[in-house]
Design an enzyme around this catalytic site. Structure first.
Site, PDB file in Angstrom:
ATOM      1  CB  SER A  78      -0.870   0.008   1.257  1.00 39.34           C
ATOM      2  OG  SER A  78      -1.430   1.292   1.426  1.00 39.34           O
ATOM      3  CG  HIS A 178     -11.181  23.394   4.210  1.00 42.68           C
ATOM      4  ND1 HIS A 178     -10.522  23.923   3.130  1.00 42.68           N
ATOM      5  CD2 HIS A 178     -10.806  24.131   5.287  1.00 42.68           C
ATOM      6  CE1 HIS A 178      -9.770  24.931   3.541  1.00 42.68           C
ATOM      7  NE2 HIS A 178      -9.922  25.078   4.853  1.00 42.68           N
ATOM      8  CG  ASP A 331      -7.408  27.479   5.623  1.00 44.57           C
ATOM      9  OD1 ASP A 331      -6.874  28.552   5.950  1.00 44.57           O
ATOM     10  OD2 ASP A 331      -8.648  27.316   5.604  1.00 44.57           O
ATOM     11  CB  CYS A 351     -24.885   7.363  16.751  1.00 39.26           C
ATOM     12  SG  CYS A 351     -23.438   7.525  15.716  1.00 39.26           S
TER      13      CYS A 351
HETATM   14 FE1  FES Z   1     -21.675   6.409  16.822  1.00 38.46          FE
HETATM   15 FE2  FES Z   1     -21.324   5.165  19.240  1.00 38.46          FE
HETATM   16  S1  FES Z   1     -21.233   7.291  18.766  1.00 38.46           S
HETATM   17  S2  FES Z   1     -21.799   4.275  17.281  1.00 38.46           S
END
Ligand code: FES
Length: 381
Positions: A78, A178, A331, A351
């Protein structure tokens, strides 16, 4: 006289600010492929399997020969480390010019699945007497499976040892929109559009392609799909051309459902619809690696497109060492060093359907790590 000159040089070169570049890494030689796959398949942040401690190693060993063959076909290893080191050297050179108050800057590489690993890199930071460390994800779009996994590895490392009190830490965990990132992608697209006959250049379909994600992770609330889409939108906005475009997903592994449409299926389907002039744009990779050099170039552009009756297909280069990309990196870091924040509220939130104690404790760890002051007098944020 000579001794004092030598001491002066040593002092002048001692790095003050570390830029720690996080990425997954790739095997440098085919001999590293087995261990690399084993680490991926047993990383529960990256992939979740039933009875992972047994099934993961079994899948890794079953796939080793096939993956080794692919690395042989792209030159035996790689190029991620080569590109990351080059990007890091160019980035820190630019930062030394832009921000003399935090110079000298030095880049460090922390890979998740091959050396240099997180542990050895963070040990080296301490040995070098760094005062300020910026943890900088080289995945522009955040996913709990990629950047999240690398950050969890840092949290694991410091669970086993004392956090150094003389280093002030901060992190850049995402930078998908960005403007200079969008700009470098437009340059890479234009380089390939030039290869098409001018009479059909405006009709070439621009197919942005990114690594797919299991639907389970999408439903959990991983931000990766919308951050990738944001990079696509920023790029098309910057490109200012009338070409049609789509976002498709590659590199699915295993039998469970992942985010679609898949790149290979989309190439075939577009050819059937009569769209036979295409550009593939890897939008979530900042340097060439197996998914660009083998999956896109060999499997899709050389083999599949030919079988599907595509007339012309080109693949945009990854940003690599394009000067606009180095300016983007510089930047992002310079603004971060000047204005912060040391850790974003976006990173600290989980999440909606995350049930992982590991995520919870890792975010708590970074909240503390990035809020402590170093013992040294700090003159910049
Ligand atoms: Fe995304 Fe735990 S914060 S799976």
């Amino acid at each position: 006289m000579r001794l004092s000159a030598a001491l002066h040089t040593e002092t002048a070169q001692k790095p003050k600010t570390a830029i720690v570049m996080l990425n997954m890494g790739g095997p440098q030689t085919v001999d590293e492929v087995g261990a690399y796959l084993h680490r991926i398949m047993t990383d529960r942040d990256m992939i979740q399997l039933p009875v992972q401690s047994r099934l993961g190693p079994w899948i890794a060993s079953r796939r080793t020969d096939e993956v080794k063959k692919k690395y042989m076909e792209i030159g035996g290893g790689s190029p991620i480390l080569k590109w990351t080191n080059l990007q890091g050297s160019m980035l820190t050179k630019a930062l030394d010019q832009m921000l003399p108050e935090s110079a000298p800057h030095k880049h460090y590489v922390a890979f998740r699945y091959v050396p240099p690993f997180t542990d050895e890199t963070f040990e080296q930071l301490e040995k070098d007497g760094i005062e300020r460390a910026v943890i900088f994800s080289q995945y522009p779009q955040y996913s709990c499976a990629t950047t999240g996994s690398s950050l969890n590895a840092i949290a694991d490392f410091y669970r086993k040892r004392q956090i150094p009190q003389n280093i002030k830490f901060s992190m850049i965990e995402r930078w998908p929109t960005h403007p200079l990132l969008a700009k470098v992608f437009t340059e890479r697209i234009k380089e390939k559009l030039e290869k098409f006959d001018s009479s059909l250049r405006n009709d070439v379909l621009i197919m942005f392609t990114a690594h797919s994600l299991p639907l389970k992770a999408v439903s959990r609330g991983d931000t990766y799909p919308h951050e990738v889409a944001a990079t696509v939108a920023a790029t098309m906005n910057e490109l200012k051309l009338p070409n049609p475009h789509r976002l498709v997903w590659q590199s699915k592994v295993g039998p469970l459902p992942w985010l679609q449409p898949y790149t290979d299926d989309a190439i075939k389907a577009y050819s059937k619809q009569g769209r036979k002039h295409l550009i593939l744009v890897p939008i979530a990779f900042v340097n060439e690696h197996i998914e660009t050099l083998h999956e896109l170039d060999i499997e899709y552009c050389e083999e599949l497109a030919h079988e599907a009756g595509v007339i012309q297909i080109e693949r945009a280069s990854a940003p690599n060492d394009h000067p606009i990309f180095i300016a983007a990196l510089a930047d992002v870091v310079a603004k971060h060093l000047t204005n912060g924040p040391r850790v974003s509220k976006q990173f600290l939130s989980r999440c909606p359907h995350c049930v992982s104690e590991r995520c919870k404790s890792s975010k708590e760890f970074f909240r503390k790590l990035c809020s402590q002051s170093s013992l040294k007098d700090q003159t910049y944020a």
